[in-house]
Every structure is written in structure tokens, then in C-alpha cells.
Enzyme design. Structure first.
Site, PDB file in Angstrom:
ATOM      1  N   LYS A 159       1.337  -1.436   0.018  1.00 58.57           N
ATOM      2  CA  LYS A 159       0.205   0.259   0.095  1.00 58.57           C
ATOM      3  C   LYS A 159       0.892   1.301   0.122  1.00 58.57           C
ATOM      4  CE  LYS A 159      -4.184   1.559   2.385  1.00 58.57           C
ATOM      5  NZ  LYS A 159      -4.865   2.469   0.926  1.00 58.57           N
TER       6      LYS A 159
HETATM    7  N1  PMP Z   1      -7.347  -1.217  -3.395  1.00 57.77           N
HETATM    8  C1  PMP Z   1      -6.615   0.251  -3.021  1.00 57.77           C
HETATM    9  C2  PMP Z   1      -5.941   0.528  -4.350  1.00 57.77           C
HETATM   10  C3  PMP Z   1      -7.191   0.259  -1.344  1.00 57.77           C
HETATM   11  O1  PMP Z   1      -6.258   1.138  -1.305  1.00 57.77           O
HETATM   12  C4  PMP Z   1      -7.754  -0.260  -0.596  1.00 57.77           C
HETATM   13  C5  PMP Z   1      -8.187   0.827  -0.010  1.00 57.77           C
HETATM   14  N2  PMP Z   1      -7.505   0.978   1.295  1.00 57.77           N
HETATM   15  C6  PMP Z   1      -7.795  -0.834  -1.488  1.00 57.77           C
HETATM   16  C7  PMP Z   1      -8.498  -1.617  -2.332  1.00 57.77           C
HETATM   17  C8  PMP Z   1      -9.160  -2.415  -0.311  1.00 57.77           C
HETATM   18  O2  PMP Z   1      -8.414  -2.790   1.040  1.00 57.77           O
HETATM   19  P1  PMP Z   1      -8.580  -2.518   2.453  1.00 57.77           P
HETATM   20  O3  PMP Z   1      -9.728  -2.753   2.576  1.00 57.77           O
HETATM   21  O4  PMP Z   1      -7.805  -3.388   3.187  1.00 57.77           O
HETATM   22  O5  PMP Z   1      -9.139  -1.634   2.955  1.00 57.77           O
END
Ligand code: PMP
Length: 298
Positions: A159
Site C-alpha cells: 500500500k
Molecule cells: N485497493 C486499493 C487501491 C485501496 O486503496 C484499498 C483501501 N485500502 C483497497 C483496495 C481495499 O483494502 P482494504 O480492504 O484493506 O481497506
């Protein structure tokens, strides 16, 4: 009354191990992370004063940093502890938490060597991503011209802040075209994800989601896959081609901020907020609150 900017609020931000007054949590213009994208972050959700899946998020911050070649100078347990103390201090009941880590300002060459690593955590009351109406009746997605890169082109499992310039470009174009969010395909032209959420599609009794091999495999995605299996819904993780999008009955996005967010259309393809979406949305809402009640009893 307008909401004050994010650098102009009261309370504290946790910065490198200390609680500093909110407005003093600043960094220098010659910060390596700002120039070369050496930054990773998390987005967490507070329900009833408790952070849902906190340790999973703290661990992912560590894993993302490792993908970018640096390590977080605080353990996962220390990050968990700092987050909980901050949420309590700020008096957040229903809110958002943003941990971020970045390379510092010791040198400004492309190489990362020699830079220190900094970490901050901030929390604030929950801002809704979409209107109450969109939350229930679904959002409209437009397919972006931007694509998720290949695993040998970018650190796709992290991330990483640097990956989000594609998301910002895609989201701004979608907004300008009158959509609520963008759908991004990947480097092969397969359906990938939205700008801040993963995608699920329903065909009859089956739930389909793209294999997460070049985009963030969200914590919410994993939670929803577990819930679906518990509810006896057949789950299929596979390559999804954009030409198939007209053949699905329902569609929804998942993410910490989006939660389970129904999609009413992708380009000209329309979907209903049907049984599967509704069941998973309710199960997710139930889980985030039950988990927190259980945590509160411990
Ligand atoms: N894809 C992207 C590009 C994101 O920014 C997020 C948000 N964090 C997600 C998917 C979903 O991740 P999560 O369920 O861990 O929040």
C-alpha cells in the site's frame, strides 16, 4: 461551517513515538519520501471506539515498507498500542485512522540508503465516502484509461503512496465525467479494482472476484470472502475480462472506507442491489460491531 483543513485541527498526532500537537506534525520540503514516493500508509476504521482489524493493518504497514526496501522502526505491537492510545485521547467513537511511514531528509539522491524512516498516526471523526443514498442504492463506475501495473513494474503488493497517483488521475477523470469512482483494468486488460476498493461481481448464486495478483488484496476483501463462505455463497476467484461485465446481476466494492458498497452501474452495464450484496453488506456491518463489542469485553 466549513471543515478545517487537515493541518489545522485540534488534539494530537502520534509522530515517531511521541504525541505532538496536531498543527506541529510537519516535515521538511527536502523529504526523500515526498520526492521519490518512498512512503507507505494504511487506512483503518474505528467503530464504537475500537479499531477493526487493527493488527492486520499494522502488519500490512510493515509488509508494505519491506516491499519498498525499508523497515518501520516500531513493532506491530507498538503501532497497535500507539493507535489505541491516540484513538482514546482524541475521543474518536466512529472514525478513521491514517498511519503513514516515509523516508526522511538526510539525503536527496535517488538511492534510499542513508535515509531515516519516520512514522505518524492521525485519527479523526468519520467522513462518509459517498452520500447515504449512494451507500444504499449504489454508485456508478466508469472504466479508466489508467491501468494497474505489472508486478515487475511497480511494488503492487504494497500500500505504497507512489501507486496512488494512478488512482488520483483515474478518480479525477471519473468525477469529471460524472461517475462516482473509476474501475481500473490491469496491465493485461483484466478487471482489477476501483481507486480505493476491491471489486466483487455476482452471477446467479455465485460470487466472483478478480485474482489479486497485481493489486492490493484488501483486508475487507478477505473478510467478505470469509463471510460469503460462512453464508454458503460459492466464491470464485479468477481472471475477469471486461467483456463479461454485462453478464453479472450484482456488483459491489469492498474496502475499509467503502465497507460493502453496492455498484449500480459500470459504464453502460446496470446492476441491482440484490440478495447477495445485501446479505454481505448486513453481515459485514454486523461483524464490525460484534467484533468491537467482543474486544470491549476483553
Ligand atoms: N485497493 C486499493 C487501491 C485501496 O486503496 C484499498 C483501501 N485500502 C483497497 C483496495 C481495499 O483494502 P482494504 O480492504 O484493506 O481497506
Amino acid at each position: 461551517m466549513t471543515t478545517p483543513a487537515l493541518d489545522d485541527r485540534d488534539g494530537h498526532i502520534w509522530l515517531d513515538g511521541r504525541f505532538v500537537p496536531w498543527r506541529d506534525a510537519r516535515l521538511h520540503v527536502l523529504t526523500h519520501g515526498l520526492h521519490y514516493g518512498g512512503g507507505v500508509f494504511e487506512g483503518e476504521r474505528v467503530y464504537d471506539g475500537h479499531v477493526f482489524k487493527l493488527t492486520e493493518h499494522s502488519q500490512r504497514l510493515h509488509d508494505s515498507a519491506r516491499e519498498l526496501g525499508f523497515s518501520i522502526p516500531f513493532s506491530v505491537a507498538e503501532l497497535d498500542g500507539a493507535t489505541l492510545e491516540l484513538v482514546a485521547r482524541q475521543g474518536i467513537g466512529d472514525g478513521y485512522v491514517r498511519p503513514v511511514a516515509w523516508r526522511g531528509s538526510e539525503q536527496i539522491g535517488v538511492a534510499g540508503a542513508g535515509t531515516s524512516v519516520h512514522v505518524a498516526i492521525a485519527t479523526w471523526e468519520w467522513p462518509h465516502v459517498f452520500s447515504a443514498d449512494a451507500k444504499n442504492s449504489g454508485i456508478r463506475l466508469g472504466t479508466s484509461r489508467w491501468r494497474r501495473p505489472a508486478p515487475d513494474t511497480a511494488p503492487v503488493r504494497a500500500k505504497a503512496a507512489s501507486l496512488y497517483n494512478i488512482c488520483t488521475l483515474a478518480r479525477d477523470a471519473a468525477d469529471a465525467a460524472g461517475f462516482d469512482d473509476a474501475l481500473l483494468l490491469d496491465y493485461r486488460g483484466l478487471v482489477a479494482e476501483a481507486t480505493g476498493a476491491n471489486i466483487f461481481l455476482v452471477a446467479g448464486e455465485e460470487l466472483h472476484t478478480p485474482t489479486a495478483d497485481c493489486f492490493l488484496a484488501g483486508i475487507t476483501r478477505a473478510t467478505v470472502l470469509d463471510l460469503a463462505r460462512e453464508l454458503g455463497i460459492r466464491v470464485v476467484e479468477r481472471d475477469v475480462r471486461p467483456e463479461e461485465l454485462g453478464g453479472f446481476d450484482e456488483c459491489f466494492l469492498t474496502g475499509t472506507a467503502y465497507e460493502v458498497q453496492p455498484v449500480r452501474s459500470i459504464d453502460a452495464h446496470e446492476y441491482t442491489v440484490g440478495r447477495t450484496t445485501t446479505a454481505l453488506k448486513e453481515a459485514y456491518t454486523g461483524l464490525v460491531h460484534t467484533t468491537n463489542r467482543t474486544a470491549a469485553l476483553r
